[in-house]
Design a protein around this motif. Structure first.
Motif, mmCIF file in Angstrom:
data_model
loop_
_atom_site.group_PDB
_atom_site.id
_atom_site.type_symbol
_atom_site.label_atom_id
_atom_site.label_comp_id
_atom_site.label_asym_id
_atom_site.label_seq_id
_atom_site.Cartn_x
_atom_site.Cartn_y
_atom_site.Cartn_z
ATOM 1 N N SER A 25 -2.638 6.548 6.376
ATOM 2 C CA SER A 25 -2.082 6.417 6.466
ATOM 3 C C SER A 25 -0.817 7.754 5.558
ATOM 4 C CB SER A 25 -0.705 5.310 6.510
ATOM 5 O OG SER A 25 -1.251 4.376 7.147
ATOM 6 N N TYR B 249 -5.618 1.588 -2.156
ATOM 7 C CA TYR B 249 -4.626 0.460 -2.190
ATOM 8 C C TYR B 249 -5.357 -0.635 -2.982
ATOM 9 C CZ TYR B 249 -1.843 -4.303 -2.252
ATOM 10 O OH TYR B 249 -0.946 -5.097 -3.024
ATOM 11 N N CYS C 248 0.955 -0.937 0.406
ATOM 12 C CA CYS C 248 0.313 0.060 -0.131
ATOM 13 C C CYS C 248 0.846 1.130 -0.166
ATOM 14 C CB CYS C 248 -0.965 0.147 0.966
ATOM 15 S SG CYS C 248 -0.070 -0.239 2.525
ATOM 16 N N THR C 249 1.904 1.235 0.998
ATOM 17 C CA THR C 249 2.826 2.715 0.472
ATOM 18 C C THR C 249 3.938 2.811 -0.435
ATOM 19 O OG1 THR C 249 3.415 2.021 3.070
ATOM 20 C CG2 THR C 249 4.414 3.306 2.123
ATOM 21 N N ASN D 266 -4.462 3.027 3.397
ATOM 22 C CA ASN D 266 -3.951 2.378 3.135
ATOM 23 C C ASN D 266 -4.432 1.092 3.392
ATOM 24 O OD1 ASN D 266 -4.201 3.336 5.694
ATOM 25 N ND2 ASN D 266 -3.815 0.981 6.119
ATOM 26 N N HIS E 155 2.506 5.219 9.926
ATOM 27 C CA HIS E 155 1.585 4.085 9.105
ATOM 28 C C HIS E 155 0.388 4.215 10.260
ATOM 29 C CE1 HIS E 155 0.127 0.556 6.916
ATOM 30 N NE2 HIS E 155 0.491 0.453 6.276
#
Length: 481
Positions: free
Chosen positions: A379, A460, A291-292, A456, A318
């Motif tokens: 996040s 995502y 996701c990041t 997130n 996060h």
């Protein structure tokens, strides 16, 4: 006398606004009918600056039209009457197939819809077929993917969710799964109906039957026994991350491709849609990275393309995740055994390194760390970058990102906010992969600090579905290109 006159004026003002809104509601209702017809009969999807127009919600359609001017102060408001007129032209053209039309971009740029349609080679367009989809794992991402897939208007084409695979469980598991889909402490109640079909061991979600399969190992399943063929399996478990493990899916009967919703190892491609999805080709196993990585890579790409990035550091604030402990207890990973809801927890992240896999020109240039914090979702990534070419000012850097967020290429992925009141919960459910917070941008000489919010889970998941759509061979002609 003045008070009476003023009251009459306000009453008339109220009636005028109400009458105008009622008229817009009628236009939205007419628009919804045309959108449904276009989608079902011609596989034509209509968006407004990248946002899908909900064919079940009058309020959402009107809200999107009102949001345009707020999102970009330099843009003129889009009148729903203009959208309706353009969609009517689309509905009258029966030759247009498998096309995604952004009416917001066309209207804002004063483009003629007839001219845009004439540029399409209709001989290449064909309505996309159906692809069977299996969700292997039904945790946070699995349930968000289910919501996104089955909140769309039902259709016999495109991605068809046919089954969910979970580990063998005790009696009553089906009811638990249904309840978890219906009720969500973060994202609220599911906007649809979920019926338990005990006889056939499945769930009927918004009128569509989804088989629930219990299995200990991917290779032991015969999907064809459930009427599933050439399926795309989206593995949400994170248990297998290499070719040997994920290849078990391909050993089962009825599976054609596998998409992992976690970073992969070995030779498996880690793909960020919009950045390096052109490398996928005929790969049968692909990773959608993390996701990041998805949240930061698009912004890093456009910044590198415009200014060049010498090096930098990515710090991720996060939300806690399910692999942490609620209270202090044993955990194989350092620090993650300490209570997630009581502590900020410093931990490692592979996101900065993973950027180099999706964007080779940044390979080895970024370091990264993460701090897990006591919030359940949304996040924040902080990009601490040394640029080769310095923007004139922080305002100039923000203006560049604002234009990027409104471009047809990046509008569905990169968003932009300059609100002085924005906080994390404002972005719960935001489908953009990353939202640049202009108020937090710092620039000192060639050193830039850019803050990016991201849901997130939902942000995502939308990226996962974009990549899944590509792997399924589903494609659309884009207007404007």
């Amino acid at each position: 006398m003045f008070l009476v006159s003023n009251a009459d004026t306000l009453r008339q003002l109220h009636q005028d606004h109400l009458s105008n809104y009622n008229h817009q509601e009628q236009q939205a209702i007419e628009l919804m009918g045309l959108l449904n017809k276009l989608y079902n009969e011609q596989d034509v999807q209509v968006t407004l600056f990248g946002d899908t127009l909900d064919t079940n919600s009058v309020g959402q359609i009107l809200a999107l039209h009102q949001k345009v001017a707020l999102r970009d102060q330099g843009a003129r408001a889009i009148d729903i009457a203009d959208t309706l007129a353009m969609v009517k032209v689309l509905a009258d053209n029966k030759d247009i197939q498998a096309t995604r039309v952004d009416v917001g971009q066309l209207i804002a740029n004063d483009s003629d819809i007839q001219t845009a349609l004439q540029s399409i080679d209709n001989t290449k367009g064909a309505i996309n077929g159906a692809t069977d989809v299996v969700l292997y794992g039904f945790g946070r991402i699995g349930r968000i993917l289910t919501r996104l897939l089955l909140s769309q208007v039902s259709s016999a084409k495109g991605m068809q969710l046919k089954a969910i695979v979970v580990r063998p469980a005790a009696a009553g598991d089906l009811a638990k799964r249904a309840s978890l889909l219906e009720r969500d402490s973060i994202h609220g109640s599911f906007a649809g109906g979920v019926i338990i079909d005990n006889e056939n061991n499945g769930l009927i979600i918004n009128g569509r039957f989804v088989q629930v399969i219990y299995a200990k190992d991917p290779s032991e399943i015969d999907y064809t026994a459930y009427g599933i063929n050439d399926a795309l399996v989206i593995d949400n478990t994170g248990i297998w991350k290499d070719e040997a493990g994920l290849g078990k899916h391909l050993q089962s009967t009825g599976v054609k491709k596998v998409l992992l919703t976690a970073p992969a190892g070995g030779e498996i491609k880690n793909v960020v849609y919009g950045v390096n999805n052109d490398t996928v080709g005929d790969d049968t196993i692909v990773s959608a990275a993390s996701c990041t990585t998805n949240a930061i890579t698009p912004t890093l790409k456009v910044l590198n393309d415009e200014y060049g990035i010498e090096n930098g550091h990515v710090e991720t604030i996060h939300s806690f995740t399910n692999d942490q402990n609620l209270i202090d207890n044993y955990h194989k990973a350092d620090r993650r055994g300490r209570s997630a809801v009581l502590n900020m927890v410093i931990t490692s992240t592979g996101a900065a390194k993973a950027v180099g896999k999706a964007l080779p020109e940044l390979s080895g240039k970024l370091t990264g760390n993460a701090i897990r914090v006591p919030t359940p979702n949304v996040s924040l990534a902080i990009l601490n970058l040394n640029l080769k070419t310095a923007p004139a000012s922080a305002d100039a850097l923000n203006e560049f990102m604002r234009k990027i967020s409104n471009s047809s290429q990046w509008q569905t992925q990169i968003a932009y906010t300059d609100s002085t009141e924005a906080v994390s919960t404002d972005f719960v459910g935001d489908t953009h992969v990353g939202i640049v917070d202009a108020q937090a941008t710092i620039l000192t000489d060639n050193h830039a600090i850019v803050y990016i919010w991201y849901d997130n889970e939902v942000g995502y998941s939308t990226q996962v579905l974009r990549l899944a759509t590509q792997m399924a061979g589903i494609s659309y002609t884009q207007i404007p290109a």
